[in-house]
Design an enzyme around this catalytic site. Structure first.
Site, PDB file in Angstrom:
ATOM      1  CB  THR A 239      -0.958   0.045   1.214  1.00  0.00           C
ATOM      2  OG1 THR A 239      -0.188   0.135   2.436  1.00  0.00           O
ATOM      3  CG2 THR A 239      -1.848  -1.188   1.256  1.00  0.00           C
ATOM      4  CG  MET A 285      -5.348   5.882  -2.738  1.00  0.00           C
ATOM      5  SD  MET A 285      -6.755   6.806  -2.006  1.00  0.00           S
ATOM      6  CE  MET A 285      -5.922   7.741  -0.721  1.00  0.00           C
ATOM      7  CG  HIS A 286      -2.955   2.584   3.675  1.00  0.00           C
ATOM      8  ND1 HIS A 286      -1.645   2.151   3.601  1.00  0.00           N
ATOM      9  CD2 HIS A 286      -2.901   3.835   4.199  1.00  0.00           C
ATOM     10  CE1 HIS A 286      -0.840   3.096   4.063  1.00  0.00           C
ATOM     11  NE2 HIS A 286      -1.562   4.120   4.432  1.00  0.00           N
ATOM     12  CG  ASP A 287      -8.529   1.231   4.307  1.00  0.00           C
ATOM     13  OD1 ASP A 287      -8.994   2.149   5.010  1.00  0.00           O
ATOM     14  OD2 ASP A 287      -7.697   0.407   4.735  1.00  0.00           O
TER      15      ASP A 287
END
Ligand code: RIB
Ligand code: CA
Length: 394
Positions: A239, A285-287
């Protein structure tokens, strides 16, 4: 005592390795070239629409991930279950309701989850997500109400209603999931799989050791990793390679629909917040990457590991440790990694103190993978999907 425990552990995990036979594993230091892609392991895929439950702590990147998921026809979102994390539940719950209203998806039940971790005080990340949890982007108070059923119970009911069909997509601390698993011993065998944004094999973000979601509730994370559910871990290893840019926001601003406008507003605020904090790149934009990696398996490259969670460290609680047959920098002869299951790798704990009764730091003597860890990402392909879906072009 020790051997009985080991046997129990391996029995419980045996079915996880049954689908891992074709996987090629490599060293502890992620080496994408030796890994294989999600698409090569169809066991987790099934046929669209994929029934999912999204457990979340919105949260700037959670908000965009929720909007991406709600714009993706491949997903049948059975529920959204907010949890305390980035900000308290008093904010994550209404923020999730705001996102379903913006996306025009008030058909999706939203159920309130945990206000605090299983055994710790809540540590939030308002420093990163703003006091309102959406990076300071302001949206009207939601009028939609959550369902009365608490999140863990709703998770349990849905998984039991569709045994073998539901994938849990977790993009916050794992408190709700652990609570649901603890409430029903049979649930583990009914969950199709779990895709988490969480963990890291390359150092943490809230401490040098721990990634935030696992840091907030390490005990819950350990319950999940040791559950036997087929896990895909989308951690900081990948991520960190997904930074939102001004160009991405410009595309969203140019698209005239409520989702793209909301995403642009959140993204613009988040980029400005990062800049003010001296960061040279935009927010990760990890999620969204966890959601996108489930939507398009070719975005991620996965590698089998046994992953466990540190829960007692004064400095390291929440660290995720990945064990693999090729230990560290001592690589075995070429080809041997093809028969990972036959190779012994010791899952070694810390050296025993004088006070402990445990005679050996070795916790497990046989390599039994429990997680597919994302070790590489096609970042341009990811953003094509994310921005394309949020802007309505895909
Ligand atoms: O470490 C990143 C994770 O922690 C993301 O899910 C972000 O939303 C925060 O919850
Ligand atoms: Ca999150």
């Amino acid at each position: 005592m020790e051997s009985t425990r080991l046997k129990t552990e391996m029995t419980r995990r045996a079915f996880v390795t049954s689908s891992a036979a074709a996987v090629i594993v490599s060293g502890l230091v992620p080496d994408a070239a030796a890994a294989t892609t999600f698409a090569e392991q169809p066991a987790n895929r099934g046929t669209a629409p994929f029934r999912v439950i999204i457990d979340t702590d919105p949260g700037v990147d959670d908000a965009l991930a929720l909007l991406l998921a709600m714009r993706s026809p491949e997903l049948k979102i059975e529920a959204i279950t907010p949890v305390a994390g980035n900000v308290p539940l008093e904010l994550t719950l209404p923020n999730a309701l705001r996102m379903v209203e913006i996306a025009g998806r008030t058909d999706i039940p939203v159920a309130a989850g945990a206000k605090a971790p299983l055994m710790r005080r809540l540590v939030t990340a308002a420093y990163a997500h703003g006091e309102n949890g959406l990076g300071g982007a302001v949206f009207p108070e939601p009028t939609t109400k959550p369902v009365a059923t608490p999140a863990p119970e709703l998770i349990r009911q849905i998984v039991r209603k569709y045994p073998g069909e539901v994938t849990l997509i977790t993009i916050g601390p794992l408190t709700n999931i652990a609570t649901a698993l603890n409430s029903d011993a049979e649930l583990v065998g009914m969950v199709r799989g779990l895709v988490m944004m969480g963990g890291s094999l390359s150092g943490g973000n809230i401490t040098p050791a721990a990634e935030f979601n696992v840091y907030v509730d390490p005990e819950a994370a350990r319950i999940v990793f040791q559950s036997g559910i087929p896990i895909t871990m989308v951690g900081l290893d990948v991520t960190r390679k997904t930074s939102l840019t001004d160009e991405h926001v410009r595309v969203l601003e140019a698209a005239q629909n409520p989702v793209s406008q909301a995403a642009a507003k959140i993204g613009r605020n988040a980029i400005n917040h990062n800049r003010e904090g001296g960061y040279l790149v935009g927010p990760n934009m990890h999620d969204s990457l966890a959601v996108a990696g489930f939507l398009d398996p070719s975005i991620l490259t996965l590698q089998d590991y046994y992953v466990d969670v540190e829960t007692t460290g004064e400095l390291t609680a929440g660290a995720t440790l990945g064990y693999s047959p090729i230990a560290g920098d001592l690589r075995r002869r070429p080809g041997m990694e093809k028969d990972a299951a036959a190779m012994n790798v010791l899952v070694r704990g810390s050296a025993p103190t004088l006070a402990t009764t445990r005679w050996s730091p070795v916790l497990r003597r046989k390599y039994v993978p429990n997680t597919k860890v994302a070790v590489d990402v096609d970042s341009p392909k990811f953003f094509d999907l994310l921005i394309g879906r949020l802007s309505g072009k895909r």
